[in-house]
Design an enzyme around this catalytic site. Structure first.
Site, PDB file in Angstrom:
ATOM      1  N   THR A 123       8.177  -1.441 -12.419  1.00  0.00           N
ATOM      2  CA  THR A 123       9.276  -0.756 -11.733  1.00  0.00           C
ATOM      3  C   THR A 123      10.613  -1.457 -11.950  1.00  0.00           C
ATOM      4  OG1 THR A 123       7.731   0.015 -10.047  1.00  0.00           O
ATOM      5  CG2 THR A 123      10.065   0.082  -9.496  1.00  0.00           C
ATOM      6  N   GLU A 124      11.660  -0.641 -12.151  1.00  0.00           N
ATOM      7  CA  GLU A 124      13.034  -1.123 -12.257  1.00  0.00           C
ATOM      8  C   GLU A 124      13.893  -0.329 -11.283  1.00  0.00           C
ATOM      9  OE1 GLU A 124      14.343  -1.100 -16.322  1.00  0.00           O
ATOM     10  OE2 GLU A 124      12.650  -2.318 -17.014  1.00  0.00           O
ATOM     11  N   PRO A 125      15.130  -0.766 -11.037  1.00  0.00           N
ATOM     12  CA  PRO A 125      15.958  -0.040 -10.077  1.00  0.00           C
ATOM     13  C   PRO A 125      16.067   1.454 -10.355  1.00  0.00           C
ATOM     14  CG  PRO A 125      16.974  -2.141 -10.593  1.00  0.00           C
ATOM     15  CD  PRO A 125      15.783  -2.017 -11.502  1.00  0.00           C
ATOM     16  N   ALA A 127      13.823   3.073 -12.545  1.00  0.00           N
ATOM     17  CA  ALA A 127      12.563   3.526 -13.148  1.00  0.00           C
ATOM     18  C   ALA A 127      11.398   3.178 -12.230  1.00  0.00           C
ATOM     19  CB  ALA A 127      12.368   2.871 -14.519  1.00  0.00           C
ATOM     20  N   TRP A 153      10.362  -4.590  -6.851  1.00  0.00           N
ATOM     21  CA  TRP A 153       9.160  -4.207  -6.112  1.00  0.00           C
ATOM     22  C   TRP A 153       7.888  -4.560  -6.892  1.00  0.00           C
ATOM     23  CZ3 TRP A 153       9.763  -3.836  -1.247  1.00  0.00           C
ATOM     24  CH2 TRP A 153      10.954  -3.331  -0.706  1.00  0.00           C
ATOM     25  N   ILE A 154       7.872  -5.772  -7.426  1.00  0.00           N
ATOM     26  CA  ILE A 154       6.717  -6.245  -8.184  1.00  0.00           C
ATOM     27  C   ILE A 154       5.809  -7.029  -7.234  1.00  0.00           C
ATOM     28  CG2 ILE A 154       5.940  -7.471 -10.218  1.00  0.00           C
ATOM     29  CD1 ILE A 154       7.809  -4.990 -10.674  1.00  0.00           C
ATOM     30  N   GLN A 333      -2.757   8.044  17.436  1.00  0.00           N
ATOM     31  CA  GLN A 333      -2.623   9.001  18.533  1.00  0.00           C
ATOM     32  C   GLN A 333      -3.770   8.843  19.526  1.00  0.00           C
ATOM     33  OE1 GLN A 333       0.016  10.866  18.867  1.00  0.00           O
ATOM     34  NE2 GLN A 333      -0.632  11.951  20.721  1.00  0.00           N
ATOM     35  N   ILE A 334      -4.972   8.612  19.031  1.00  0.00           N
ATOM     36  CA  ILE A 334      -6.131   8.453  19.913  1.00  0.00           C
ATOM     37  C   ILE A 334      -6.025   7.159  20.716  1.00  0.00           C
ATOM     38  CG2 ILE A 334      -8.631   8.044  19.915  1.00  0.00           C
ATOM     39  CD1 ILE A 334      -8.780   9.990  17.506  1.00  0.00           C
ATOM     40  N   GLU A 360       1.995   2.929  -7.011  1.00  0.00           N
ATOM     41  CA  GLU A 360       1.173   3.153  -8.205  1.00  0.00           C
ATOM     42  C   GLU A 360       1.151   4.629  -8.610  1.00  0.00           C
ATOM     43  OE1 GLU A 360      -2.600   1.182  -8.479  1.00  0.00           O
ATOM     44  OE2 GLU A 360      -1.952  -0.438  -7.165  1.00  0.00           O
TER      45      GLU A 360
END
Length: 382
Positions: A123-125, A127, A153-154, A333-334, A360
């Site tokens: 991941t890139e800014p 991509a 975000w690696i 919720q439960i 991913e």
């Protein structure tokens, strides 16, 4: 399950109960402590070698057994499953498929022993789901390659020994052509990491990575020059199968927590699980988890048969991640206030689950991919 699979899972459960009891899981989550110290023991148990053929130093098992292990790890502690998948789904699968003889000889024993792992630096800014939009570039330089660019975000980058890093080596400014894969040691000069704060998955830290004149030797190239994009696509089914199995186990954990609470918590003179609204919600949760598990096992069977499974891998990832998201939300919720408490295991599953529907490969993009395989035209990915 076969007797051998039963024995393997029993050893996994014993390992997890000893190394990651509930209090330790909560401590690590609160302190943001990653599980890298678990790797050598996982290696000693033979978990990383399960699906590696015997001639390559592995145990010659099958992916069906790997999926069972991933389900068990995800059910007990996602942090253990995530680092297991980092080794199996990214490292071993990619290096076995595209590594040179020298790379396989060096890396496979280390990975199977749990002595090191790889992080995928894709991941890139600009991509992410559009992986072909990467701009990081590698140019030939004094007998090797010089890499400049930025990744973000690696996950688990700081603890990894190597980054599996795609970069542009051809003249094309964008698109799938002209991308190559590199094995970049994380200790290489010019590579700088900054930890990114986030709302969940505290034991799987993520990093922004700057690469300024990062020099690697010629043999850092992984696979063929200019074929990095198809190389990545060729092993994606392993990482998607890994995530699907893992989050199915996590969804099972959320269901069990909710069910136990519904049987114990009393309101209006009876356990809340006896109210039809709660009972039906738990039934729907049970069906979703079972459907997810069936899809995971079907995908594992296709992988073991060597059959094409790009569509099924995308389906399994979508079904499983959305199952966990919805089951964890229903569980919150439960449990109500009991689930919202900081010490609740349900709240950890709930906040962590939000990552997986876009991590991913965003589920929307995967649906576009499935649509194209069905012969449909979409306005999504080119």
């Amino acid at each position: 399950m076969t007797p051998e699979q039963t024995q393997i899972l029993a050893s996994v459960e014993t390992f997890l109960a000893r190394r990651l009891p509930p209090a330790e899981i909560r401590r690590r989550d609160a302190a943001h402590v990653p599980p890298y110290d678990l790797l050598p023991e996982m290696g000693a148990l033979g978990l990383f070698a399960l699906a590696v053929p015997v001639p390559e130093g592995g145990l010659g098992g099958d992916w069906a057994t790997v999926a069972l292990v991933q389900d068990a790890l995800g059910r007990h502690a996602y942090m253990a499953a995530s680092i297991f998948n980092r080794v199996v789904g990214f490292g071993l699968a990619t290096i076995r498929a595209h590594g040179s003889a020298a790379q396989r000889a060096e890396l496979l024993p280390l990975l199977m022993a749990g002595e090191a792992f790889c992080a995928l630096a894709l991941t890139e800014p600009q991509a992410g789901s559009d992986a072909a939009a990467i701009r990081t570039r590698a140019v030939r330089h004094e007998g090797g390659w010089r890499i400049n660019g930025r990744k973000t975000w690696i996950s688990d980058a700081e603890g990894a020994r190597w980054l599996i890093l795609p970069a542009r080596t051809g003249p094309e400014p964008a698109g799938a052509r002209g991308i190559s894969l590199f094995l970049v040691p994380t200790a290489t000069p010019g590579l700088a990491m900054t930890r990114l704060p986030k709302v969940g998955n505290n034991c799987m830290p993520s990093f922004d990575i700057g690469l300024q004149d990062v020099d690697v030797p010629e043999d850092a190239l992984l696979g063929e020059e200019g074929r990095g994009f198809p190389h990545m696509m060729s092993t994606l089914h392993f990482s998607r199968a890994s995530m699907a199995a893992t989050v199915t186990g996590a969804a099972e954990a959320a269901l069990r927590i909710a069910l136990a609470h519904a049987q114990e918590r009393e309101q209006f003179g009876q356990p809340i699980g006896r109210f039809q609204a709660i009972a039906h919600r738990l039934v729907d949760m049970r069906m979703r988890v079972d459907q997810s598990r069936l899809m995971v096992r079907h995908l594992a069977q296709l992988i073991d048969q060597g059959a094409p499974c790009r569509r099924e891998a995308a389906q399994a990832k979508i079904i499983a991640t959305e199952t966990l998201r919805d089951v964890a939300d229903a569980g919150m919720q439960i449990l109500a206030s009991a689930g919202y408490a900081a010490e609740s295991d349900m709240q950890r599953l709930w906040r962590d689950s939000r990552l997986y529907t876009f991590g991913e490969g965003a589920n929307e993009v995967l649906r576009d991919s499935i649509a194209r395989e069905m012969g449909l035209t979409t306005r999504g990915m080119a």
